[in-house]
Motif scaffolding. Structure first.
Motif, PDB file in Angstrom:
ATOM      1  N   PHE A   4      51.701  50.017  44.088  1.00  0.00           N
ATOM      2  CA  PHE A   4      52.651  49.074  43.497  1.00  0.00           C
ATOM      3  C   PHE A   4      51.874  47.942  42.851  1.00  0.00           C
ATOM      4  O   PHE A   4      51.268  47.122  43.531  1.00  0.00           O
ATOM      5  CB  PHE A   4      53.612  48.539  44.565  1.00  0.00           C
ATOM      6  N   ARG A   5      51.869  47.882  41.511  1.00  0.00           N
ATOM      7  CA  ARG A   5      51.056  46.923  40.756  1.00  0.00           C
ATOM      8  C   ARG A   5      51.853  45.739  40.236  1.00  0.00           C
ATOM      9  O   ARG A   5      51.340  44.930  39.488  1.00  0.00           O
ATOM     10  CB  ARG A   5      50.407  47.629  39.570  1.00  0.00           C
ATOM     11  N   VAL A  48      52.634  44.670  56.329  1.00  0.00           N
ATOM     12  CA  VAL A  48      52.807  44.829  54.892  1.00  0.00           C
ATOM     13  C   VAL A  48      51.440  45.087  54.275  1.00  0.00           C
ATOM     14  O   VAL A  48      50.522  44.284  54.437  1.00  0.00           O
ATOM     15  CB  VAL A  48      53.433  43.564  54.255  1.00  0.00           C
ATOM     16  N   THR A  49      51.323  46.205  53.589  1.00  0.00           N
ATOM     17  CA  THR A  49      50.104  46.528  52.843  1.00  0.00           C
ATOM     18  C   THR A  49      50.530  46.858  51.425  1.00  0.00           C
ATOM     19  O   THR A  49      51.194  47.870  51.192  1.00  0.00           O
ATOM     20  CB  THR A  49      49.368  47.732  53.461  1.00  0.00           C
ATOM     21  N   VAL A 108      49.199  44.409  44.378  1.00  0.00           N
ATOM     22  CA  VAL A 108      50.088  43.315  43.991  1.00  0.00           C
ATOM     23  C   VAL A 108      49.282  42.121  43.491  1.00  0.00           C
ATOM     24  O   VAL A 108      48.397  41.640  44.185  1.00  0.00           O
ATOM     25  CB  VAL A 108      50.966  42.901  45.199  1.00  0.00           C
ATOM     26  N   PRO A 109      49.582  41.599  42.280  1.00  0.00           N
ATOM     27  CA  PRO A 109      48.830  40.460  41.756  1.00  0.00           C
ATOM     28  C   PRO A 109      49.363  39.094  42.209  1.00  0.00           C
ATOM     29  O   PRO A 109      48.643  38.108  42.203  1.00  0.00           O
ATOM     30  CB  PRO A 109      48.987  40.596  40.243  1.00  0.00           C
ATOM     31  N   LEU A 110      50.649  39.027  42.590  1.00  0.00           N
ATOM     32  CA  LEU A 110      51.276  37.754  42.909  1.00  0.00           C
ATOM     33  C   LEU A 110      52.357  37.962  43.964  1.00  0.00           C
ATOM     34  O   LEU A 110      53.103  38.937  43.902  1.00  0.00           O
ATOM     35  CB  LEU A 110      51.916  37.173  41.636  1.00  0.00           C
ATOM     36  N   VAL A 111      52.434  37.031  44.920  1.00  0.00           N
ATOM     37  CA  VAL A 111      53.480  37.066  45.933  1.00  0.00           C
ATOM     38  C   VAL A 111      54.405  35.896  45.638  1.00  0.00           C
ATOM     39  O   VAL A 111      53.979  34.749  45.603  1.00  0.00           O
ATOM     40  CB  VAL A 111      52.900  36.953  47.360  1.00  0.00           C
ATOM     41  N   CYS A 160      45.744  40.466  45.083  1.00  0.00           N
ATOM     42  CA  CYS A 160      46.565  39.274  44.848  1.00  0.00           C
ATOM     43  C   CYS A 160      45.687  38.051  44.567  1.00  0.00           C
ATOM     44  O   CYS A 160      44.728  37.784  45.286  1.00  0.00           O
ATOM     45  CB  CYS A 160      47.447  39.015  46.064  1.00  0.00           C
ATOM     46  N   THR A 161      46.046  37.309  43.519  1.00  0.00           N
ATOM     47  CA  THR A 161      45.299  36.099  43.189  1.00  0.00           C
ATOM     48  C   THR A 161      46.122  34.832  43.411  1.00  0.00           C
ATOM     49  O   THR A 161      45.593  33.734  43.329  1.00  0.00           O
ATOM     50  CB  THR A 161      44.828  36.119  41.722  1.00  0.00           C
TER      51      THR A 161
END
Length: 166
Positions: free
Chosen positions: A59-60, A77-78, A82-85, A104-105
């Motif tokens: 999931f990107r 949760v893995t 994902v780039p952002l939460v 994630c950044t």
């Protein structure tokens, strides 16, 4: 596109693995098209009271605002790509133990307010935003791995919750 049937070889659809409280395991499939995060959020609402773990290795997309808000039994949760939460994404997930976001950044404000989060692993995180004087953010957090987190967004850079972890 969310569905519960296995995709054909020609479709660009990726699996998301769910584990429920009764021990059963479910695989749902999605593709990377516009609106995928919102559709995933709607699909997961069916499991709000029973979802214990989610593993979404491909999931990107971003995790939308309040995606897992008040998921009462969510523990693991893995979501490696994902780039952002988003804001309030795991708010009130009282049983949450571990979150792993390899790519994630950025973690938006109040993401873990009221959560029971114990371990947060975000090796590429550049900033995490919390409200000033927020004492409800992950009070059980014991392991925080964010080696690249230099930009801390808070009015006074007073990460009261994370202060002991840097």
């Amino acid at each position: 596109m969310m569905n519960h049937k296995k995709p054909t070889e020609t479709e660009s659809i990726h699996p998301i693995y769910l584990q429920l409280a009764d021990g059963s395991k479910i695989t749902i499939y999605y593709n990377h098209e516009i609106g995928a995060p919102r559709r995933l959020k709607n699909e997961l609402l069916k499991y709000k009271e029973t979802l214990v773990a989610i593993d979404a290795p491909h999931f990107r997309e971003y995790i939308p605002r309040q995606m897992f808000d008040s998921f009462s039994v969510l523990e693991y949760v893995t979501m490696a790509q994902v780039p952002l939460v988003g804001e309030d994404a795991f708010r009130n997930c009282t049983k949450l133990k571990l979150c792993y976001f390899a790519q994630c950044t950025r973690i938006e404000k109040n993401c873990f307010n009221g959560a029971g989060l114990e371990t947060l692993i975000v090796p590429k995180c550049e900033y995490i935003y919390t409200e000033r004087h927020s004492d409800k953010v992950a009070p059980n957090l014991s392991v925080l791995m964010m080696p690249n987190c230099y930009k801390r967004y808070d009015y006074e850079y007073s990460f009261s919750v994370f202060r002991n972890h840097y």
